[in-house]
Every structure is written in C-alpha cells, then in structure tokens.
Scaffold this active site. Structure first.
Site, PDB file in Angstrom:
ATOM      1  N   GLU A   1      39.282  28.768  30.113  1.00 23.15           N
ATOM      2  CA  GLU A   1      40.022  28.949  31.371  1.00 23.15           C
ATOM      3  C   GLU A   1      39.546  30.258  31.961  1.00 23.15           C
ATOM      4  OE1 GLU A   1      41.862  26.960  32.911  1.00 23.15           O
ATOM      5  OE2 GLU A   1      42.168  25.471  31.348  1.00 23.15           O
TER       6      GLU A   1
ATOM      7  N   CYS B   1      44.556  34.327  38.417  1.00 22.10           N
ATOM      8  CA  CYS B   1      43.338  33.557  38.688  1.00 22.10           C
ATOM      9  C   CYS B   1      43.606  32.390  39.633  1.00 22.10           C
ATOM     10  CB  CYS B   1      42.712  33.080  37.391  1.00 22.10           C
ATOM     11  SG  CYS B   1      43.880  32.299  36.302  1.00 22.10           S
TER      12      CYS B   1
END
Ligand code: ADP
Length: 511
Positions: free
Chosen positions: A232, A266
């Site tokens: 990720e 993010c």
C-alpha cells in the site's frame, strides 16, 4: 536500547520504550510458527471470539487510546477517534460478521467436459504474516491488516513505524489484555534496519504500508526469496470539480480532504482541477474557509501538527519550487517564514500551478492544496491521469451519471463521487492502489482471502478406470477434433459432441 519518545506537537517526552533486539528475530519467527500451528486449527468462530474481545478492549480504553495516538502523531483528538479508532472497531466488527462467509470453502461450477467431477476453492492461512506499518495512521494501518490476517488463521509479527512507536506498544498491550494466545501477535519495536532484518527472516507474507521508495526496496528483497507481498503505497489524488457541482460542498470537501491529518494522508485531496466557469468562486470560497480553521492541541482544534519532522522539509521544497516557478500562495505562510523545527504548518492554497512542478507530481504529504482550472472534461481527465500514482480520486458533479463516466476513465484504485477519502472506511470494499499506488488489495472479502493460500480442488469419485484424455492416444486425435469442433464451434452440435465422446469412452473401456 531505550528510546525516549517525544510528542511532535509539544516536543514533550511522552514515554520510553525498549527497542527489540535484532537477535531475537529467529526466536520471534519460531514462536509465531508455534502459535500458528494451534491458531490455524481453531474453528473460525473461536478466532472471531478473540477478535471480539480486542474490539471490546478498544471500546473500554477509548480515551486512553485516542490520547496515545494523538500524543504520538500530533493529530487532533477527533481525528484520532474517528479516522483511526472508529475505522478499526468498525473493521473488526465487519470481520466478526463476514469472515466465516468470506473464508468458507467455495463451490464453483465445473464445465460439462469434466462431467461427473466437482470443484471448489479452499482458503488456508499462509503462516506468519509480517505487517510493516507507517506513522501517518499508525493505529488503523497496523490494526486492520493484523485483524484480517488473524481472522484468516495466520500468526502476525508487526513492525510499527519508529516515528510513532508508542502506538506499536499500545497495540501489543491491547492483544495481551484481550488474552490472545502467546506468540500469535508479536511486535518488533525498531527502525528500518529491524524491518529489513524481519523481511530477511522469511515470513510467509509481507503486508507493507509506506512510501513508494521503501515499497520498492521491500519488493526487491521479497523477490529474492519469492515471498508474496501486498504493498500500500503513495497517492497524488486528484479532485475534479465540474461546473454543476454543489460548490459549497466541494469547497468543504477540499478543505477537509486536503487538510485533515495535516494532509499526511495517502488518500487525501492533493491536486484540485476546477471547471473554468466556477474556478474563481471556488478559490475565493476555499481561501475564505481556510482562514477559519483552528490549529493547535486543544480538544476541539481542527488541525494538529505534522508528525514527522523530515516531512516538513519535503513540503518546504515542493512549495518553494512552485513559488519560484510562478505559483501564487493564497493562504498559509511562505516557507521562508517558517521557524526551524516548526511542526504546525498553516494550510496552504496555491494557484498558478502546472504539472511541471513537484507539488503537482510528487507526494507532498502536507497541508497544501494546489488548484488548476480546466476547460473541458477531456482535459480534466487527462490531467487527473497524468501521474505515476493511482490510489484515490474524487469527482464533484450534480449529474451522477456524468460522475460515474468520469470515474470510469480514471486510473485509480479508489474513487469517490461528491465525497473524499471515504472508500477506505467501508470494510465491504477492497482497498488498494493502481500504478505506484500499490500492489494488491486488502479489506473486504478479497482482503481476507489475500491473507490465505487458495487451494483449487477438483474431485472425481474415482470409479472409472481412467479418463478419455489419458494414455494411450491411439486413434484419439480425430475423435477429439470432432468433439472440439462440435462443442466449441460456431453452432453447437450436441449430437456430434456426444457421438465423439461416446467413442472416446468406448476406446477407454476397451483397454
Ligand atoms: P513512511 O512511514 O514515511 O511512509 P517508510 O516507507 O520508509 O516511510 O516507512 C514505513 C515503514 O517501513 C516503517 O515502519 C519503517 O520502519 C519501515 N521500513 C523502512 N525501510 C525499510 C526497509 N528497508 N525494510 C523494511 N522495512 C522498512
């Protein structure tokens, strides 16, 4: 070694912690393997019972947990509570309800050509999962992979970020208090060297959340031993505001989506593209709204501090470069005015930006919203896709069909219409990035299944002596040609198929 941990917001000492000795790694993997042998054999209902206890333990200690997260990261209490703790308890609750169904053996169809056989998929835990987590959401981004991995029957070693180590210790304590069997969740406290040594210790799976740079290093190391990974990574998430959007909601969405957690997200809004016809109004309203945000450590502050001092240097570099290249700063302070070590960075709004600037291309990971105008939908989509990332995106329009069409053209692991960030909080949805946003996905059924080895099984009753396609092949080529032509040709010819099949069967029984 003992670490002294300070709050990034107040710089005060908030605790001490013993670093894990790298020599203990083999021992940790051995304990994990031992715990795995019992845990993986438990019925899923038993495993879920433990996870429920963890959830209730979190609820019991809500305020203390929020305080540790907030002290460690500098994020405000409401954000620690909603984006970290609430997301985690919802996720555990989802897993309690869904894991049995997601991980149940699944029957699948078997084509007619394999008549008489049955097929199914079985999900088995992988073994020891190494979870390496970052500092921006140190609770959520550690807990959800841990809980999914445990539900699937794995043992877990967590290497939390050295930037927020007290959250790692908090997680360790939570699982101990909930009575999880020894060795099942172990926390290795340390920096990147310890992380690298754990990767070399050959876990059965690596779940990594962090920067693209580190993700590439981990993927390279994992490749040497063919350890499967889930990565990720970063995002440079675009927001597209169409002319017909509810402008006030879009302004408020950009404000929250861009500045929550001081932009250290993010999935956040990192580039804004606004239709030319509403551009000026959008910018004016956003600048006005940004003035009212309250920054600080008070219980009801809106924006906290940065978490990682080095990140401020990156923000400074991106913003300074943009200003040097002609951008305009409409809110916030010029980086030249920042004091040495300043951790509270005022939200910044930039206009006159372009894709030649790092602030539109690289992950700034700070409270910075650069805004550009677009003339056509085509142009907006091209600008949004002009990135090496692809984690999240948002589209703002009153016309939901148009919104969906734009989303279909975006290369992104996640997308939201008239909202921001939120897909990561819906535990039914998978969470993963496209391009440099990451590899693989967790959350949702596929997430739990990802922590498993899938065994594809076919079963034959075993009564017939052999199959038609086994040896010997003598005289079979033409029969198979007839069978293939009649079954998969333009017009299916059942008679031809059955005739060829019967003859093949006859051959088989003759031998
Ligand atoms: P950030 O947290 O800023 O995204 P990183 O991606 O470097 O930064 O860090 C994420 C996590 O990866 C942290 O727990 C860190 O200690 C760990 N880490 C950093 N480098 C390595 C490495 N080479 N091998 C394993 N883990 C690492």
């Amino acid at each position: 070694m003992t670490w002294t941990v300070r709050s990034p917001a107040t710089k005060e000492v908030i605790g001490t912690l013993e670093e894990t000795n790298g020599e203990r790694i083999n021992e940790m993997y051995a304990s994990a393997a031992q715990a795995f042998s019992t845990w993986s054999g438990l019925p899923i209902s038993e495993r879920i019972r433990f996870l429920r206890k963890v959830r209730l333990q979190i609820i019991e200690e809500l305020d203390q947990i929020v305080k540790v997260i907030s002290d460690s990261t500098g994020k405000v209490s409401v954000e620690a509570l909603t984006t970290e703790v609430m997301t985690v308890v919802d996720s555990i609750s989802h897993i309690e309800k869904r894991a049995a169904a997601a991980l149940k053996t699944k029957r699948v169809k078997t084509p007619l050509t394999f008549i008489g056989k049955r097929s199914y998929i079985e999900y088995k835990p992988r073994g020891t999962v190494l979870v390496i987590s970052p500092w921006n959401f140190p609770f959520q981004l550690s807990m959800i992979p841990i809980v999914e991995a445990l539900a699937a029957g794995n043992a877990v070693i967590l290497k939390p970020s050295e930037v927020t180590p007290l959250v790692g210790r908090l997680i360790e304590k939570l699982f101990t208090q909930a009575g999880l069997p020894d060795g099942l969740l172990q926390v290795a406290h340390g920096g990147k060297e310890l992380g690298a040594a754990l990767v070399k210790g050959k876990p059965d799976f690596i779940h990594f959340t962090g920067s693209v740079r580190t993700g590439k290093i981990i993927q390279t190391e994992a490749a040497k031993q063919l350890i499967p990974t889930l990565l990720e990574l970063g995002g440079k998430d675009p927001m597209i505001v169409c002319a017909d959007a509810n402008l006030e909601r879009a302004v408020q969405g950009a404000l929250w989506g861009g500045f929550t957690n001081s932009g250290q997200v993010c999935m956040s809004v990192e580039r804004v593209y606004v239709d030319k016809s509403v551009y000026q109004e959008f910018v004016d309203r956003l600048v006005e709204a940004a003035q009212h945000l309250r920054q600080g450590t008070a219980a009801d502050s809106d924006i906290g501090s940065m978490t990682f001092p080095q990140q401020t240097a990156i923000i400074k570099e991106h913003v300074t470069e943009a200003l040097d290249k002609g951008a305009t700063l409409l809110a916030g302070d010029h980086p030249d005015k920042w004091e040495e070590g300043q951790m509270f960075i005022k939200p910044m709004i930039l206009t006159n930006v372009n894709h030649g600037m790092a602030v539109m291309q690289e992950e700034t990971f700070g409270p910075v919203l650069p805004i550009m105008a677009f003339e056509t939908e085509e142009e907006a989509v091209a600008l949004a896709n002009d990135t090496r990332f692809g984690l999240n995106a948002s589209v703002w329009t009153a016309d939901l069909e148009r919104g969906k069409q734009i989303v279909s053209r975006l290369i992104s692991g996640n997308a939201v219409i008239n909202d921001v960030i939120i897909t990561v909080a819906n535990p039914y949805l998978p969470y993963g990035g496209a391009k440099e946003g990451g590899i693989g996905a967790y959350h949702g059924d596929v997430g739990m299944q990802g922590f498993c080895v899938q065994t594809a099984v076919m079963v034959d009753k075993g009564r017939r002596k052999k199959e038609v396609n086994w040896f010997p092949y003598e005289g079979k080529y033409e029969l198979f040609v007839r069978l293939i032509r009649s079954f998969w040709g333009e017009n299916r010819n059942w008679r031809g198929f059955l005739a060829a099949y019967r003859q093949l069967l006859k051959k088989e029984s003759r031998k």
